[in-house]
Scaffold this active site. Structure first.
Site, short mmCIF file in Angstrom:
data_model
loop_
_atom_site.label_atom_id
_atom_site.label_comp_id
_atom_site.label_asym_id
_atom_site.label_seq_id
_atom_site.Cartn_x
_atom_site.Cartn_y
_atom_site.Cartn_z
N LYS A 75 1.01 -1.12 0.02
CA LYS A 75 0.09 0.17 0.01
C LYS A 75 0.78 1.21 0.01
O LYS A 75 0.68 2.20 -0.65
CB LYS A 75 -0.92 -0.13 1.24
CG LYS A 75 -2.05 -1.36 1.27
CD LYS A 75 -3.07 -1.01 2.45
CE LYS A 75 -2.36 -1.31 3.56
NZ LYS A 75 -1.87 -2.61 3.90
N THR A 76 1.95 1.32 0.81
CA THR A 76 2.65 2.40 0.84
C THR A 76 3.71 2.66 -0.49
O THR A 76 3.48 3.70 -0.89
CB THR A 76 3.69 2.29 2.21
OG1 THR A 76 2.86 2.12 3.26
CG2 THR A 76 4.49 3.64 2.12
N ASP A 120 -1.55 7.00 6.26
CA ASP A 120 -1.61 5.35 6.70
C ASP A 120 -2.58 4.95 7.89
O ASP A 120 -2.62 6.25 8.80
CB ASP A 120 -0.05 4.91 6.93
CG ASP A 120 -0.06 3.54 7.02
OD1 ASP A 120 -1.02 2.82 6.39
OD2 ASP A 120 1.06 3.10 7.36
N THR A 169 -5.95 -1.35 7.09
CA THR A 169 -5.93 -2.86 7.28
C THR A 169 -7.28 -3.14 7.51
O THR A 169 -7.59 -4.36 7.63
CB THR A 169 -4.86 -3.10 8.15
OG1 THR A 169 -5.12 -2.72 9.49
CG2 THR A 169 -3.35 -3.09 7.78
N ARG A 228 6.70 -8.19 1.96
CA ARG A 228 7.46 -7.73 3.02
C ARG A 228 8.01 -9.01 3.65
O ARG A 228 9.39 -8.95 4.10
CB ARG A 228 6.72 -6.94 4.09
CG ARG A 228 7.63 -6.77 5.29
CD ARG A 228 6.60 -5.85 6.15
NE ARG A 228 6.40 -4.40 5.52
CZ ARG A 228 5.37 -3.64 5.61
NH1 ARG A 228 4.53 -3.80 6.53
NH2 ARG A 228 5.31 -2.42 5.23
#
Length: 355
Positions: A75-76, A120, A169, A228
């Site tokens: 997302k980032t 965020d 999230t 990640r």
């Protein structure tokens, strides 16, 4: 233990989706710079590409974008790509950092025209700031309250057009008025192993790590569908290969390295296996209450519920039922154990007739 402490526990795990300081530093170097480099999320990329191309053709700022999905899916990274594709600067902040409407007003009033504001954990923003954001997103204006009580006055402040990229999230916690103000909404899915192999190969090239296809497949298969985690495991396997081997990551080297770090072939770590072992060996596969299971594992209730269980449920190894936690046949099979005869496959109920 509260939710934040459970999150900290997740960040400490090798297979946890949260990012610590080391992850953030490495991710900055590994992040793709445009949509063409971004791997996976095919539908999201295609739709977002149309949104950005159309905005550039009109010479306008892009619509506000909401990205939802589990941590570690990109997302980032996508927010930075949006800014790069639009040729605009990006401002990064988070919901927990905005506790008052004044905090948000200070950020919004300093934005440049066309700038991308990445927010965020937008679901954790305070309610007063959230209500201010409604007007800012829709009318590019905020009302700044000066004074208190009957003498307070609202001073309208015009804002330059900007693009808000919100990430969450837990999309269900966003109020409908806020969700409705986003022009484009996308949900990030977990990655397939083949997509993660491409992620691992790309990261290996950037990190100057020698990696064969079988080694990439072994890492990808234990990465829980999350880029990640794949990048984190790659770094740990790289360390092992440099110390214990000739620096080349093969399937055997990757498997041996991840065995040292207690990440098994399905991506389960020590905590995951402890939960399953307690459920199977101590409670015969359940049903058992969450608090009882947490005590048996020696962890806090929130740690088991928020850190271990989501992946176990997603993998089909554990089920949450009104009567408590229940192991599935796949859990017995994964740990190499034989379920009691009284367990009815697939539903965790006891067979009243002893069959």
């Amino acid at each position: 233990m509260n939710r934040d402490e459970a999150t900290d526990t997740a960040a400490e795990r090798l297979v946890g989706p949260a990012a610590d300081g080391e992850d953030q530093a490495v991710e900055a170097a590994l992040r793709p710079k445009d949509l063409g480099e971004f791997i996976g999320q095919e539908k999201v990329r295609e739709q977002l590409d149309l949104v950005l191309r159309a905005a550039r053709a009109r010479g306008a700022t892009a619509d506000h974008v909401l990205l939802s999905g589990a941590p570690g899916l990109g997302k980032t990274t996508l927010s930075m790509i949006i800014a790069a594709e639009m040729g605009a600067p990006i401002r990064i902040t988070s919901g927990p950092a905005i506790q008052h409407a004044g905090d948000l007003a200070a950020i919004l009033s300093s934005l440049q025209e066309g700038e991308v504001l990445f927010l965020d954990e937008i679901h954790r923003m305070s309610r007063p700031a959230e209500e201010m954001l409604y007007m800012a997103m829709e009318d590019f204006r905020v009302d700044v309250i000066v004074g208190k009580g009957p003498g307070a006055t609202a001073i309208p402040l015009e804002l330059p057009p900007f693009t808000l990229v919100g990430a969450t999230t837990r999309a269900g916690l966003l109020p409908p008025p806020l969700r409705d103000r986003f022009g484009f909404t996308a949900h990030m899915e977990f990655y397939e192993p083949t997509e993660l192999e491409r992620v691992v190969h790309r990261s290996a090239r950037l990190l100057d790590v020698e990696l064969d296809s079988h080694g990439a497949g072994e890492i990808a298969g234990r990465s829980r569908g999350t880029p990640r985690i794949a990048n984190r495991l790659l770094r740990r396997v790289r360390d092992y290969a440099q110390v214990k081997a000739d620096g080349v990551i093969t399937r055997e080297i990757a498997a041996a390295a991840l065995a040292v770090y207690e990440v098994d072939a399905r991506g389960l770590d020590r905590l995951d296996r402890a939960v399953l072992q307690a459920l199977l060996k101590l409670f015969g596969g359940g049903p058992v209450g969450l608090s009882t299971l947490a005590v048996a594992v020696g962890e806090e209730r929130e740690t088991v519920e928020e850190v271990a269980e989501p992946f176990l449920v997603r993998e089909g190894l554990l089920a949450r039922t009104p009567r408590g936690r229940v192991a599935t046949p796949a859990a017995w099979d994964h740990l190499g154990l034989t379920p009691p005869r009284s367990t009815v496959a697939g539903n965790g109920q006891q067979d009243l007739f002893g069959a």
